[in-house]
Write an enzyme that holds these catalytic residues in place. Structure first.
Site: not given
Ligand code: NAD
Length: 441
Positions: A25, A100, A135, A160, A163, A269, A330
């Protein structure tokens, strides 16, 4: 086709923006905002992700992302740092994009959110707006506000919906933008950042905004569980699920998206978000039976697939060699978090099968942390050779055009189980293979 389009205007009032978390994201969000002309700093703890971005490379597999990322890094619109405190210094908007994950009792684990809020609280500008894109359960906007505890700093919910696989395109052209806050001025100034996307904007209170994200994902999971259940019923009744989908999906009230039967839903997710919503509802005194049923039905789909695969090789998988094609949750992503392919692989192993697997994004030494004994092969040919049955679990484009006339003769038995409906039946049948898939008798 380029994801960028001439309707994306460069903003007339560029803002300084911090994005915390360079994941699936955070990166598309930061790249999009930088592309619109804002000055963006992304903070990331992981060195590999940081270095990739600094060198203009995307650390995640996303269509079209790398070109735009490289351009905004080169122009200086996007910078990267390890330090969230440094990133927020001087920033008007601070986007929280940290993970999360699901905790042990099925709720959203907010420890990354809490840690960032505490870490950046003292360094925020007096008039900063903290935007929660992760989320998070209802009440988290308030939780972040009290952790930051700075009178002038406002917190806004902005869930957010992108996809994986089409993340940048979805960020640049979202179906809608949702912004929630008690302070409507703060909500509107966050909404303004997305004006260039031209998307409809829903401005609401924080509780509703936080709930919209979970309700949307729970709806999608339920739709998938519904059609997967129908595919099992088709198997029982001898009906054809493809015709069923054509007949159902043409009804505009139903629609075709998320109506493809498969090995169950997964990814980073839907599993955690459905579980978190069930917990949120339970805390509010409501049993969310429809979502609970969707979760249970998802596990049943995977058991059904394994039963059918076993049936193809005489009823027992004990000692059978199974080629698993596809490990990501996927196609077009490298993400294997909560992948249904891995869950099916685990069930196949539990039934006594020996696995040889192949995925275009997984190297032979790269499966640690996944399921043990996946037997990851360097090539598809290696995975399939000697297999009693080949099981297709991810809908990678390359699996649609396989030369079965070359592959089938190398298998121990000519059996293919297609959980994604991607196998070219003409080519597989011409090669003498028996092909089975869910809901297609
Ligand atoms: N992946 C998806 O398709 C998607 C879609 C919509 C919403 N979301 C939501 O978005 C959020 C993030 O998901 P994601 O898939 O991007 O996660 P992710 O694990 O790919 O990325 C999160 C990043 O945050 C970094 N991080 C954590 N704490 C930190 C800090 N204190 N300082 C700097 N960096 C830090 C981690 O190292 C990691 O690289 C979640 O809540 C998820 O549910 C994800």
């Amino acid at each position: 086709m380029s994801l960028l389009d001439s309707t994306h205007q460069t903003v007339s009032h560029p803002e300084r923006i911090a994005v915390i978390g360079a994941g699936y994201v955070g990166i598309p969000t930061a790249v999009m905002l930088a592309h619109f002309g804002h000055s963006v700093v992304i903070a990331e703890r992981d060195e590999f992700r940081r270095e990739s971005i600094r060198n203009g490379r995307s650390p995640i597999l996303e269509d079209g992302l790398e070109d735009v990322l490289a351009a905004v890094v080169q122009s200086g619109q996007l910078e990267v740092t390890a330090d969230a405190v440094q990133a927020v210094a001087g920033a008007k908007f601070v986007f929280l994009c940290v993970a999360t994950p699901m905790d042990d009792d099925g709720r959203a684990d907010l420890s990354f959110i809490d840690a960032v809020a505490q870490q950046i609280a003292h360094a925020l500008r007096d008039d900063a707006i903290v935007v929660n894109k992760s989320t998070v359960p209802v009440g988290t906007m308030e939780r972040v506000r009290s952790l930051i505890n700075r009178p002038g700093v406002r917190v806004v919910s902005n869930p957010e919906f992108l996809r994986e696989g089409t993340a940048l395109g979805d960020s640049l052209k979202p179906d809608r933008i949702v912004v929630g806050a008690e302070d409507r001025d703060a909500a509107k100034s966050v909404a303004q950042l997305f004006a260039s996307t031209g998307a409809p904007i829903v401005v609401t209170d924080a509780t509703t905004s936080e709930l919209i994200k979970y309700a949307s994902n729970a709806f999608l999971a339920t739709k998938l569980s519904f059609i997967n259940t129908m595919s099992r019923l088709c198997d029982q009744l001898g009906a054809d699920v493809d015709d069923l989908v054509r007949g159902m999906g043409s009804d505009h009230r139903i629609g075709f998206p998320f109506l493809n039967p498969g090995p169950g839903w997964g990814g980073s997710c839907l599993p955690k978000d459905t579980s978190a919503l069930v917990a949120i509802a339970a805390d509010a005194g409501l049993s969310l039976d429809v979502v609970r049923a969707a979760i249970e039905s998802n596990a049943a789909q995977q058991r059904h697939i394994v039963t059918q695969v076993a049936a193809m090789v005489g009823g027992s998988l004990s000692g059978k060699r199974v080629a698993v094609l596809g490990l990501t949750f996927k196609a077009n992503t490298g993400d294997r978090r909560d992948s249904p392919a891995l869950q099916v692989a685990e069930l196949l192993l539990a039934a006594g099968a020996h696995l040889c697997s192949f995925d275009p994004t997984v190297a032979t030494d790269d499966a640690s942390g996944d399921v043990a004994n996946l037997g990851v092969c360097a090539t598809l040919e290696e995975a399939v050779a000697g297999a009693d049955v080949t099981v297709v679990l991810t809908e990678w484009a390359m699996f649609r055009s396989l030369e079965w006339s070359r592959l089938v003769p190398t298998m121990a038995q000519p059996c293919i189980y297609d959980a994604r409906s991607v196998v070219d039946l003409e080519s597989a049948h011409a090669a003498g293979a028996t092909v089975r898939s869910i809901g297609r008798s």
